[in-house]
Enzyme design. Structure first.
Site, PDB file in Angstrom:
ATOM      1  N   PHE A 149      35.372 -56.729 -41.645  1.00  0.00           N
ATOM      2  CA  PHE A 149      35.177 -58.170 -41.833  1.00  0.00           C
ATOM      3  C   PHE A 149      34.531 -58.527 -43.164  1.00  0.00           C
ATOM      4  O   PHE A 149      34.637 -59.661 -43.626  1.00  0.00           O
ATOM      5  CB  PHE A 149      34.322 -58.746 -40.682  1.00  0.00           C
ATOM      6  CG  PHE A 149      32.843 -58.512 -40.850  1.00  0.00           C
ATOM      7  CD1 PHE A 149      32.085 -59.322 -41.688  1.00  0.00           C
ATOM      8  CD2 PHE A 149      32.204 -57.458 -40.199  1.00  0.00           C
ATOM      9  CE1 PHE A 149      30.726 -59.093 -41.867  1.00  0.00           C
ATOM     10  CE2 PHE A 149      30.850 -57.228 -40.380  1.00  0.00           C
ATOM     11  CZ  PHE A 149      30.113 -58.049 -41.218  1.00  0.00           C
ATOM     12  N   LYS A 173      46.443 -54.706 -41.044  1.00  0.00           N
ATOM     13  CA  LYS A 173      45.781 -55.250 -39.847  1.00  0.00           C
ATOM     14  C   LYS A 173      44.395 -55.729 -40.295  1.00  0.00           C
ATOM     15  O   LYS A 173      43.465 -54.935 -40.448  1.00  0.00           O
ATOM     16  CB  LYS A 173      45.661 -54.145 -38.785  1.00  0.00           C
ATOM     17  CG  LYS A 173      45.523 -54.604 -37.373  1.00  0.00           C
ATOM     18  CD  LYS A 173      44.227 -55.068 -36.853  1.00  0.00           C
ATOM     19  CE  LYS A 173      42.958 -54.367 -37.005  1.00  0.00           C
ATOM     20  NZ  LYS A 173      41.824 -55.308 -36.758  1.00  0.00           N
ATOM     21  N   GLU A 176      39.845 -58.915 -37.028  1.00  0.00           N
ATOM     22  CA  GLU A 176      40.090 -60.097 -36.188  1.00  0.00           C
ATOM     23  C   GLU A 176      39.006 -61.165 -36.378  1.00  0.00           C
ATOM     24  O   GLU A 176      39.169 -62.310 -35.976  1.00  0.00           O
ATOM     25  CB  GLU A 176      40.223 -59.703 -34.708  1.00  0.00           C
ATOM     26  CG  GLU A 176      38.975 -59.093 -34.071  1.00  0.00           C
ATOM     27  CD  GLU A 176      38.828 -57.593 -34.319  1.00  0.00           C
ATOM     28  OE1 GLU A 176      39.213 -57.115 -35.410  1.00  0.00           O
ATOM     29  OE2 GLU A 176      38.307 -56.905 -33.414  1.00  0.00           O
ATOM     30  N   SER A 226      33.080 -49.276 -39.710  1.00  0.00           N
ATOM     31  CA  SER A 226      31.860 -48.543 -39.354  1.00  0.00           C
ATOM     32  C   SER A 226      32.181 -47.060 -39.119  1.00  0.00           C
ATOM     33  O   SER A 226      33.329 -46.696 -38.824  1.00  0.00           O
ATOM     34  CB  SER A 226      31.227 -49.172 -38.123  1.00  0.00           C
ATOM     35  OG  SER A 226      32.189 -49.254 -37.099  1.00  0.00           O
ATOM     36  N   CYS A 281      28.830 -52.272 -47.755  1.00  0.00           N
ATOM     37  CA  CYS A 281      28.608 -50.839 -47.563  1.00  0.00           C
ATOM     38  C   CYS A 281      27.866 -50.252 -48.755  1.00  0.00           C
ATOM     39  O   CYS A 281      27.400 -49.128 -48.696  1.00  0.00           O
ATOM     40  CB  CYS A 281      29.924 -50.119 -47.344  1.00  0.00           C
ATOM     41  SG  CYS A 281      30.935 -50.145 -48.807  1.00  0.00           S
ATOM     42  N   GLU A 381      22.020 -48.067 -40.318  1.00  0.00           N
ATOM     43  CA  GLU A 381      22.627 -49.118 -41.137  1.00  0.00           C
ATOM     44  C   GLU A 381      22.270 -50.471 -40.518  1.00  0.00           C
ATOM     45  O   GLU A 381      22.587 -50.725 -39.356  1.00  0.00           O
ATOM     46  CB  GLU A 381      24.157 -48.948 -41.179  1.00  0.00           C
ATOM     47  CG  GLU A 381      24.831 -50.015 -42.012  1.00  0.00           C
ATOM     48  CD  GLU A 381      26.333 -49.791 -42.202  1.00  0.00           C
ATOM     49  OE1 GLU A 381      27.014 -49.414 -41.233  1.00  0.00           O
ATOM     50  OE2 GLU A 381      26.832 -50.012 -43.326  1.00  0.00           O
TER      51      GLU A 381
HETATM   52  P1  NAD Z   1      34.289 -52.182 -37.523  1.00  0.00           P
HETATM   53  O1  NAD Z   1      34.294 -50.706 -37.514  1.00  0.00           O
HETATM   54  O2  NAD Z   1      33.701 -52.898 -36.361  1.00  0.00           O
HETATM   55  O3  NAD Z   1      35.787 -52.760 -37.671  1.00  0.00           O
HETATM   56  C1  NAD Z   1      36.665 -52.291 -38.667  1.00  0.00           C
HETATM   57  C2  NAD Z   1      38.087 -52.380 -38.151  1.00  0.00           C
HETATM   58  O4  NAD Z   1      38.222 -51.542 -37.007  1.00  0.00           O
HETATM   59  C3  NAD Z   1      38.497 -53.784 -37.727  1.00  0.00           C
HETATM   60  O5  NAD Z   1      39.789 -54.043 -38.221  1.00  0.00           O
HETATM   61  C4  NAD Z   1      38.468 -53.728 -36.209  1.00  0.00           C
HETATM   62  O6  NAD Z   1      39.458 -54.538 -35.616  1.00  0.00           O
HETATM   63  C5  NAD Z   1      38.735 -52.271 -35.899  1.00  0.00           C
HETATM   64  N1  NAD Z   1      38.028 -51.811 -34.699  1.00  0.00           N
HETATM   65  C6  NAD Z   1      36.836 -52.263 -34.237  1.00  0.00           C
HETATM   66  N2  NAD Z   1      36.496 -51.594 -33.105  1.00  0.00           N
HETATM   67  C7  NAD Z   1      37.495 -50.713 -32.865  1.00  0.00           C
HETATM   68  C8  NAD Z   1      37.716 -49.732 -31.843  1.00  0.00           C
HETATM   69  N3  NAD Z   1      36.840 -49.537 -30.853  1.00  0.00           N
HETATM   70  N4  NAD Z   1      38.837 -48.990 -31.907  1.00  0.00           N
HETATM   71  C9  NAD Z   1      39.726 -49.182 -32.905  1.00  0.00           C
HETATM   72  N5  NAD Z   1      39.560 -50.087 -33.886  1.00  0.00           N
HETATM   73  C10 NAD Z   1      38.461 -50.847 -33.882  1.00  0.00           C
HETATM   74  O7  NAD Z   1      33.579 -52.626 -38.886  1.00  0.00           O
HETATM   75  P2  NAD Z   1      33.144 -54.076 -39.346  1.00  0.00           P
HETATM   76  O8  NAD Z   1      31.979 -54.518 -38.539  1.00  0.00           O
HETATM   77  O9  NAD Z   1      34.328 -54.965 -39.442  1.00  0.00           O
HETATM   78  O10 NAD Z   1      32.676 -53.759 -40.840  1.00  0.00           O
HETATM   79  C11 NAD Z   1      31.385 -53.332 -41.160  1.00  0.00           C
HETATM   80  C12 NAD Z   1      31.322 -51.837 -41.347  1.00  0.00           C
HETATM   81  O11 NAD Z   1      32.258 -51.422 -42.326  1.00  0.00           O
HETATM   82  C13 NAD Z   1      29.960 -51.370 -41.870  1.00  0.00           C
HETATM   83  O12 NAD Z   1      29.598 -50.198 -41.197  1.00  0.00           O
HETATM   84  C14 NAD Z   1      30.220 -51.104 -43.339  1.00  0.00           C
HETATM   85  O13 NAD Z   1      29.336 -50.179 -43.939  1.00  0.00           O
HETATM   86  C15 NAD Z   1      31.617 -50.588 -43.292  1.00  0.00           C
HETATM   87  N6  NAD Z   1      32.269 -50.722 -44.576  1.00  0.00           N
HETATM   88  C16 NAD Z   1      32.488 -49.574 -45.288  1.00  0.00           C
HETATM   89  C17 NAD Z   1      33.055 -49.646 -46.541  1.00  0.00           C
HETATM   90  C18 NAD Z   1      33.282 -48.407 -47.333  1.00  0.00           C
HETATM   91  O14 NAD Z   1      33.978 -48.462 -48.336  1.00  0.00           O
HETATM   92  N7  NAD Z   1      32.733 -47.268 -46.946  1.00  0.00           N
HETATM   93  C19 NAD Z   1      33.435 -50.894 -47.067  1.00  0.00           C
HETATM   94  C20 NAD Z   1      33.206 -52.028 -46.303  1.00  0.00           C
HETATM   95  C21 NAD Z   1      32.632 -51.935 -45.050  1.00  0.00           C
END
Ligand code: NAD
Length: 488
Positions: A149, A173, A176, A226, A281, A381
């Site tokens: 997000f 994708k 959401e 994450s 991140c 985090e």
């Molecule tokens: P998230 O892991 O909740 O969601 C990321 C994606 O995974 C979304 O598209 C979501 O729909 C999907 N998703 C969520 N739960 C899922 C599940 N149980 N099974 C399958 N898919 C699932 O992450 P977020 O809250 O949207 O973003 C924040 C996180 O992203 C933080 O931990 C941040 O550090 C990390 N991040 C990392 C980088 C990097 O380059 N390392 C960059 C940006 C964000």
């Protein structure tokens, strides 16, 4: 209320699923639209049409493929204002932050325009008498990206331009929580007159992610989110024979030596900790002085108090809300955890109330000092505008803190000593290092190099890594004997 659609095979289509989720402005809780929760049928339609498109697209010369990217760059620039406002509305970050995000996205489009050179192969003449060997790069097929997000616009662009420039077809994708931005981008992509099916978008959550990881025609997955989900995506994708790059979470330490310039260091650190309300991140999280820096605490406190929190489209606002009420509650709980571990609150931003936006998920800048560095908060985090400030004595301790951190996204040092900086750069186990830099975010020609639990895979997003990720090498060895030469 607008119900968002998927973009499949060059057309807007409704999801085959019946569940929809609200897309909410985190500054006001206003519902902006509804996004389909999506299902495997949506993925199947996108994947099959993307596979059909790939057969033709891979044959389009690279020099022609990038012409679409030149057009896309122009369209993104012409629509920068609207695209940035959309990011602010659905993610909460400020307009200035949203615009900066687009600049980074566009840099990747520009970089991918070098594909005709970047994906060139290699050739060795006469590896044996009459025998030559060469390596060519070919696209993989259908590739997909699953994004988080916090950068609704930029992160899909770590992958999309490279994937299609290399001759793949691509499915996005979006998160959401922030589906409007890529929906707007897809409307611009529609204007490119790309062959149908080269770029598609499927909305949804876990069910759609699982379907992407399972679909037999999808060859590669780029994930950012994450760490727990990144690990899951990596394992499941690999188990299904896919190439996977999965970028995860972070807990970024920043060290300040006594010889660091106090004003510059303060400014850069508060920008890093509170930029995007700490939801990056590459946000600095554990700020650690080495050997005492007598004025830095006061300076950080003062700069944190000055930071203006509010709705990101209001002119003077420097920091927006966090993404959801659940996120706000989680961050409050973590602050309390730090206090229970012995930390003292120097600046308390809990329950910030912004006039006119009383229902927003606001947390103002917060500083908690002296949490134990081997405690839970120091290792977790936070993903919110919270600075932990602690103090240690030596550079060796600093390096060991970085190296014992389960994450390895970024580590930074502020100093005017080249020797200390050099030691840190060489020994710190993190993939992005900042030296007098607070957000060591690689520009488009470099890989976004997370290590340890911040990354699962081997080839990262952006740069030459992206070209390698989105191509497979083919080696050809061929023999042409002199005796076969016809006489003319
Ligand atoms: P998230 O892991 O909740 O969601 C990321 C994606 O995974 C979304 O598209 C979501 O729909 C999907 N998703 C969520 N739960 C899922 C599940 N149980 N099974 C399958 N898919 C699932 O992450 P977020 O809250 O949207 O973003 C924040 C996180 O992203 C933080 O931990 C941040 O550090 C990390 N991040 C990392 C980088 C990097 O380059 N390392 C960059 C940006 C964000």
């Amino acid at each position: 209320m607008e119900k968002l659609q998927n973009y499949i095979n060059g057309e807007w289509v409704s999801s085959k699923g019946t569940n929809y989720l609200d897309v909410v402005n985190p500054a006001s809780q206003a519902v902006l639209a509804q996004v389909p929760a999506g299902n495997a049928g949506d993925v199947d339609a996108a994947a099959n049409t993307a596979a059909a498109a790939f057969a033709e697209w891979r044959r389009v010369p690279a020099g022609k493929r990038i012409q679409y990217l030149f057009k896309l760059k122009t369209l993104l620039e012409e629509n920068l204002d609207d695209l940035s406002k959309t990011i602010t509305l659905e993610s909460g970050k400020t307009y200035v932050e949203a615009k900066a995000e687009w600049i980074r996205a566009i840099e990747n489009v520009e970089n991918a325009c070098g594909i005709p050179t970047l994906m060139q192969g290699e050739f060795s003449e006469d590896i044996a008498p009459g025998i030559d060997e060469y390596m060519i790069r070919q696209p993989l097929g259908v590739c997909a990206c699953i994004s988080p997000f916090n950068f609704p616009g930029m992160i899909p662009f770590w992958f999309l331009p490279y994937a299609i420039a290399c001759g793949n077809s691509f499915i996005i994708k979006p998160s959401e929580k922030v589906p409007l931005t890529m929906t707007k981008v897809m409307a611009l992509i529609h204007k490119l007159d790309l062959p149908k099916g080269v770029i598609s978008m499927v909305h949804g959550g876990k069910e759609v992610v699982d379907a992407l990881l399972e679909h037999p025609v999808i060859r590669a997955i780029s994930f950012v989110g994450s760490s727990n989900i990144a690990r899951y995506v990596y394992a499941k994708g690999a188990a299904n024979g896919k190439r996977v790059q999965a970028q995860g979470g972070a807990k970024n330490p920043v060290f300040i030596l006594p010889d660091a310039d106090i004003d510059m260091t303060t400014q850069i650190i508060v920008d890093s900790v509170y930029g995007c309300a700490g939801q990056r991140c590459l946000a600095a999280s554990n700020i650690i002085t080495i050997g005492g820096h007598k004025d830095i605490t006061e300076s950080l406190v003062e700069a944190s108090r000055k930071r203006v929190t509010g709705f990101g489209l209001d002119g003077d606002v420097q920091m927006g809300p966090v993404i959801t009420p659940e996120s706000k509650t989680r961050i409050h709980t973590l602050i309390e955890k730090g206090m229970a571990e012995g930390g003292q609150l120097l600046v308390d931003g809990r329950n910030a109330v912004i006039s006119g936006y009383e229902r927003g998920n606001f947390i103002a800048p917060t500083i908690i000092e002296n949490i134990p560095l081997d405690g839970e908060l120091a290792a977790t985090e936070i993903f919110g505008p919270v600075m932990s400030l602690t103090h240690i004595n030596t550079i060796e301790e600093a390096i060991s803190l970085v190296n014992n951190n389960k994450y390895g996204n970024m580590a930074c040092i502020f100093t005017s000593s080249g020797l200390h900086a050099r030691k840190f750069r060489s020994e710190a186990e993190a993939g992005n290092i900042g030296i007098n830099i607070g957000v060591a975010a690689p520009v488009a020609q470099f890989p976004f190099s997370g290590w340890k639990d911040s990354f699962f895979g081997d080839l990262h997003g952006q740069g030459k890594h992206a070209v390698e990720f989105f191509t497979q090498t083919k080696v050809v060895i061929e023999r042409w004997l002199k005796e076969w030469t016809r006489k003319f």
